[in-house]
Design a protein around this motif. Structure first.
Motif, PDB file in Angstrom:
ATOM      1  N   GLU A 181       8.847  -2.178  -7.960  1.00 14.92           N
ATOM      2  CA  GLU A 181       9.568  -2.975  -6.573  1.00 14.92           C
ATOM      3  C   GLU A 181       8.343  -3.616  -5.738  1.00 14.92           C
ATOM      4  N   GLN A 182       7.244  -3.139  -5.380  1.00 17.49           N
ATOM      5  CA  GLN A 182       6.287  -3.616  -4.589  1.00 17.49           C
ATOM      6  C   GLN A 182       5.647  -4.975  -5.388  1.00 17.49           C
ATOM      7  N   GLN A 185       8.290  -7.845  -4.983  1.00 25.00           N
ATOM      8  CA  GLN A 185       8.439  -8.234  -3.523  1.00 25.00           C
ATOM      9  C   GLN A 185       7.316  -9.326  -3.316  1.00 25.00           C
ATOM     10  N   ARG A 186       6.333  -9.424  -4.197  1.00 27.93           N
ATOM     11  CA  ARG A 186       5.139 -10.352  -4.060  1.00 27.93           C
ATOM     12  C   ARG A 186       5.399 -11.471  -5.155  1.00 27.93           C
TER      13      ARG A 186
END
Length: 575
Positions: A181-182, A185-186
């Motif tokens: 998920e991280q 998000q990028r």
């Protein structure tokens, strides 16, 4: 086989990445724009996805050729790596030296620290650093997580590394996993490359045939072109295989026009039962694995016309003709079996291993990339009757005093090398774990033999079948700009360089060169051309370049070759 029958100078539907056959649809241009956006995005991830054969490699090639000199690019084409192996590969691509570590004991920190120092120095010098990973759907989740951590390398105002991931549709699902998920998000930009539309499919087929030399009507009528789109799903690689087999079928029947029945039969031959509108990826793996190797023989015998091969069976004929892979393997086997005059008798054979080839031994004796590249530039300079001062800190700047300019690309091909037809530096990766890259000068291509030059003037003639597996596309060469040509961009209207460009293009294209440059938007009455950039776009399309109307180094190199300008050539062996 069928090319002369249809008035063609070369096979139009080869699946090899020949730059002369490049076709950029509107979708490909949009995908390219997303990648170029990533250069100025200031960190994060850019995703380019697409089905097998839709042209992701084509877009990536165009992107790498348009990267400005102020940008450092690391290109990873085989991402099936562990975290440490990937970091080691990134450092190698950027030319980052790492402290030696015992085998198997190298840590992530051993790579991250020098990489961070390199990125900081590049940022301070105003350079952008970009990491491009192809076939990224093969990245393991833990490797993707490490890539996310690389985007944490930053200063107080900017990220130090931009990452571009290129892969098949599975890459989107991979990034969408909860544990990533991280990373998701990028992602600052993403583009999914769709197949060609029906109209674009027709344009693609016409473009390929025109570049191959077709001067008369298309062998496919409007109904056949629509059927090509239906059977191939608009996927360029599938279009190539389908049209190639269909033209062979028409040739075997003595027909100048490909009928729908011939197309459907060709689809059954190459796609089996998988010729649906949606790309059939398992069938493609089968085609890529072996069907193309004997396409001419299998297709010619498979049309059910009652042909018989004189003098033997089909199997005997296939063995006599051979496939490219078989030819390469045979060349390597001959090289391995040849006695090594420089090695002690019996060396390397006690344990049953073949002796190293002459190329492997020669590469091992050459200096590593930095010193080898300097020696290679000297070889190229001599071919241009110039020289590099021994104390030159910037070789390209020194050569600029002789009106020579450097051009580099990380993603060239044998087809482009032959098209440019000029001595070049090749970046080679010798076989063996832990081997260090070498940069050698290629001075001549004589059929299937290549002449390499190394440090101290040492030369070696080697079969291309041995050389090409070691070359991943890194290429650099020299070119001489016309008098008054600016260091970047195109010459201003009315300048001597701009007039020279128009005159050369007009002569090649068989039209009258204007005496005065027409104003933008007005058509010149004598030449029939609108803006002068239209001449450039036409020439670029004929040469298989992206028709952007800008006369860059590639355009000028091919223009000089087409115009017969006396320059060093690969096809004419020098002394």
């Amino acid at each position: 086989m069928y090319a002369p029958f249809f008035g063609l100078e070369q096979p139009p539907f080869s699946i090899a990445p020949d730059p002369r056959l490049l076709f950029m649809s509107e979708r490909h241009r949009e995908a390219l724009a997303h990648l170029l956006y990533g250069l100025q995005a200031g960190g994060g991830f850019v995703l380019l996805t697409g089905e097998v054969g839709t042209g992701k490699t084509t877009v990536c090639r165009c992107f790498l050729e348009q990267v400005p000199d102020s940008c450092s690019v690391a290109y990873i084409f085989n991402p099936r790596l562990t975290v440490v192996e990937l970091l080691r590969s990134i450092c190698d691509e950027f030319g980052v030296a790492r402290p030696p570590a015992a085998h198997g004991l190298e840590t992530v920190k051993d790579c991250i620290d020098p990489l961070n120092e390199f990125l900081l120095r590049a940022h301070a010098a105003g350079r952008t650093s970009v990491l491009v990973i192809d076939e990224a759907q093969n990245l393991a989740p833990e490797v993707l997580e490490q890539l996310r951590l690389l985007t944490n390398l930053e200063t107080s105002e900017a990220k130090l590394l931009q990452i571009i991931l290129i892969g098949q549709p599975e890459l989107r699902a991979l990034v969408a996993q909860p544990q990533l998920e991280q990373l998701a998000q990028r992602v600052i930009a993403r583009y999914h490359l769709q197949a060609l539309s029906r109209a674009e499919t027709a344009q693609y087929v016409a473009h390929r045939l025109a570049v191959a030399g077709l001067r008369g009507p298309l062998p496919f009528d409007r109904r056949a072109l629509a059927l090509i789109h239906t059977l191939s799903g608009g996927v360029p690689r599938r279009i190539n295989v389908l049209c190639d087999r269909a033209l062979l079928g028409a040739y075997s029947r003595g027909e100048r026009e490909v009928r729908p029945a011939t197309l459907r039969r060709a689809a059954r031959e190459v796609f089996g039962g998988a010729h649906r509108v949606a790309p059939a990826r398992p069938a493609w793996r089968a085609v890529g694995a072996g069907a193309l190797a004997g396409a001419a023989l299998v297709a010619a015998l498979g049309w059910g016309l009652g042909w018989r091969v004189p003098g033997g069976t089909g199997q005997q004929t296939a063995a006599a003709i051979g496939s490219p892979k078989a030819s390469a393997a045979a060349a390597s086997a001959v090289s391995a079996a040849a006695p090594d005059a420089g090695a002690p008798a019996g060396k390397g054979q006690e344990d049953g291993a073949p002796p190293p080839s002459a190329l492997a031994q020669w590469l091992a004796a050459q200096p590593e990339a930095g010193a080898g590249e300097a020696a290679g530039w000297g070889q190229l300079a001599r071919a241009w009757q110039a020289s590099v001062p021994p104390d030159a800190a910037d070789i390209c700047a020194a050569l600029a005093r002789s009106d020579l300019r450097c051009w580099r690309t990380r993603r060239s091909s044998l087809a482009q090398l032959r098209q440019l037809d000029r001595p070049a530096l090749l970046t080679l990766q010798p076989p063996g774990a832990g081997s260090v890259v070498r940069v050698l000068a290629l001075l001549a291509l004589d059929g299937e033999q290549a002449l390499l030059a190394g440090a101290g003037g040492a030369r070696l003639s080697v079969p291309l079948a041995e050389l090409t597996p070691l070359w991943q596309g890194g290429l650099a060469t020299l070119w001489r700009a016309p008098a008054g040509w600016p260091a970047s961009g195109t010459p201003p209207a009315g300048s001597a360089a701009a007039i020279w460009l128009e005159q050369q293009l007009a002569r090649l294209q068989g039209s009258k060169a204007p005496t005065n440059r027409p104003r933008a938007g007005r058509r010149n009455a004598d030449s029939g051309e609108a803006d002068p950039s239209a001449r450039v776009r036409r020439f670029q399309s004929e040469q298989g370049l992206t028709p952007d109307g800008q006369a860059g180094p590639l355009t000028l190199m091919l223009l000089n070759r087409a115009a017969g300008v006396a320059e060093p050539r690969l096809s004419q062996r020098g002394g």
